[in-house]
Design a protein around this motif. Structure first.
Motif, PDB file in Angstrom:
ATOM      1  N   ILE A 157       7.847 -50.776  36.155  1.00 48.62           N
ATOM      2  CA  ILE A 157       7.355 -51.757  35.196  1.00 48.62           C
ATOM      3  C   ILE A 157       8.503 -52.714  34.900  1.00 48.62           C
ATOM      4  N   ALA A 158       8.238 -54.008  34.971  1.00 44.82           N
ATOM      5  CA  ALA A 158       9.242 -55.020  34.653  1.00 44.82           C
ATOM      6  C   ALA A 158       8.840 -55.700  33.344  1.00 44.82           C
ATOM      7  N   LEU A 159       9.792 -55.815  32.429  1.00 45.39           N
ATOM      8  CA  LEU A 159       9.526 -56.390  31.111  1.00 45.39           C
ATOM      9  C   LEU A 159      10.529 -57.486  30.784  1.00 45.39           C
ATOM     10  N   ALA A 160      10.092 -58.472  30.025  1.00 45.43           N
ATOM     11  CA  ALA A 160      10.983 -59.495  29.474  1.00 45.43           C
ATOM     12  C   ALA A 160      11.094 -59.204  27.987  1.00 45.43           C
ATOM     13  N   LEU A 161      12.248 -58.695  27.565  1.00 41.62           N
ATOM     14  CA  LEU A 161      12.435 -58.267  26.185  1.00 41.62           C
ATOM     15  C   LEU A 161      13.467 -59.132  25.477  1.00 41.62           C
ATOM     16  N   GLU A 162      13.258 -59.337  24.183  1.00 38.12           N
ATOM     17  CA  GLU A 162      14.185 -60.134  23.395  1.00 38.12           C
ATOM     18  C   GLU A 162      15.514 -59.407  23.187  1.00 38.12           C
ATOM     19  N   HIS A 163      15.452 -58.083  23.012  1.00 35.80           N
ATOM     20  CA  HIS A 163      16.652 -57.273  22.797  1.00 35.80           C
ATOM     21  C   HIS A 163      16.665 -56.134  23.817  1.00 35.80           C
ATOM     22  N   PRO A 164      16.964 -56.434  25.077  1.00 32.87           N
ATOM     23  CA  PRO A 164      16.862 -55.415  26.124  1.00 32.87           C
ATOM     24  C   PRO A 164      17.788 -54.225  25.928  1.00 32.87           C
ATOM     25  N   SER A 165      18.984 -54.434  25.431  1.00 29.86           N
ATOM     26  CA  SER A 165      19.906 -53.296  25.280  1.00 29.86           C
ATOM     27  C   SER A 165      19.397 -52.307  24.241  1.00 29.86           C
ATOM     28  N   ASP A 166      18.764 -52.794  23.179  1.00 29.00           N
ATOM     29  CA  ASP A 166      18.179 -51.900  22.173  1.00 29.00           C
ATOM     30  C   ASP A 166      17.037 -51.089  22.777  1.00 29.00           C
ATOM     31  N   ALA A 167      16.188 -51.739  23.547  1.00 28.02           N
ATOM     32  CA  ALA A 167      15.056 -51.051  24.169  1.00 28.02           C
ATOM     33  C   ALA A 167      15.536 -49.993  25.151  1.00 28.02           C
ATOM     34  N   VAL A 168      16.538 -50.330  25.953  1.00 35.38           N
ATOM     35  CA  VAL A 168      17.073 -49.373  26.920  1.00 35.38           C
ATOM     36  C   VAL A 168      17.660 -48.163  26.205  1.00 35.38           C
ATOM     37  N   ALA A 169      18.362 -48.380  25.103  1.00 35.17           N
ATOM     38  CA  ALA A 169      18.945 -47.268  24.340  1.00 35.17           C
ATOM     39  C   ALA A 169      17.858 -46.339  23.812  1.00 35.17           C
ATOM     40  N   VAL A 170      16.789 -46.901  23.287  1.00 36.04           N
ATOM     41  CA  VAL A 170      15.682 -46.080  22.759  1.00 36.04           C
ATOM     42  C   VAL A 170      15.015 -45.308  23.898  1.00 36.04           C
ATOM     43  N   LEU A 171      14.753 -45.978  25.009  1.00 40.41           N
ATOM     44  CA  LEU A 171      14.104 -45.303  26.137  1.00 40.41           C
ATOM     45  C   LEU A 171      14.974 -44.181  26.697  1.00 40.41           C
ATOM     46  N   LYS A 172      16.282 -44.412  26.814  1.00 41.92           N
ATOM     47  CA  LYS A 172      17.183 -43.362  27.304  1.00 41.92           C
ATOM     48  C   LYS A 172      17.198 -42.168  26.356  1.00 41.92           C
ATOM     49  N   SER A 173      17.197 -42.431  25.059  1.00 40.64           N
ATOM     50  CA  SER A 173      17.199 -41.359  24.075  1.00 40.64           C
ATOM     51  C   SER A 173      15.940 -40.504  24.202  1.00 40.64           C
ATOM     52  N   HIS A 174      14.788 -41.157  24.344  1.00 32.92           N
ATOM     53  CA  HIS A 174      13.528 -40.427  24.490  1.00 32.92           C
ATOM     54  C   HIS A 174      13.494 -39.642  25.798  1.00 32.92           C
TER      55      HIS A 174
END
Length: 53
Positions: free
Chosen positions: A29-46
């Motif tokens: 899945i490819a996404l265009a996110l406003e704050h990609p580093s925050d999203a990546v951190a949350v996904l890695k944590s989960h």
């Protein structure tokens, strides 16, 4: 529309259905996110939590 800045690779293909009912297998899945580093951190944590259980 911004180009994707986060790509999520799936462990195995999944079936995706479009709004018009077309089906296909997807491997990421490819996404265009406003704050990609925050999203990546949350996904890695989960992902780490899921792997631990």
């Amino acid at each position: 529309m911004a180009p994707p800045n986060v790509r999520i690779e799936l462990a195995e293909p999944v079936r995706a259905v479009s709004l018009l009912g077309a089906e296909r297998q997807v491997t990421g899945i490819a996404l265009a996110l406003e704050h990609p580093s925050d999203a990546v951190a949350v996904l890695k944590s989960h992902a780490e939590q899921a792997a631990a259980t």
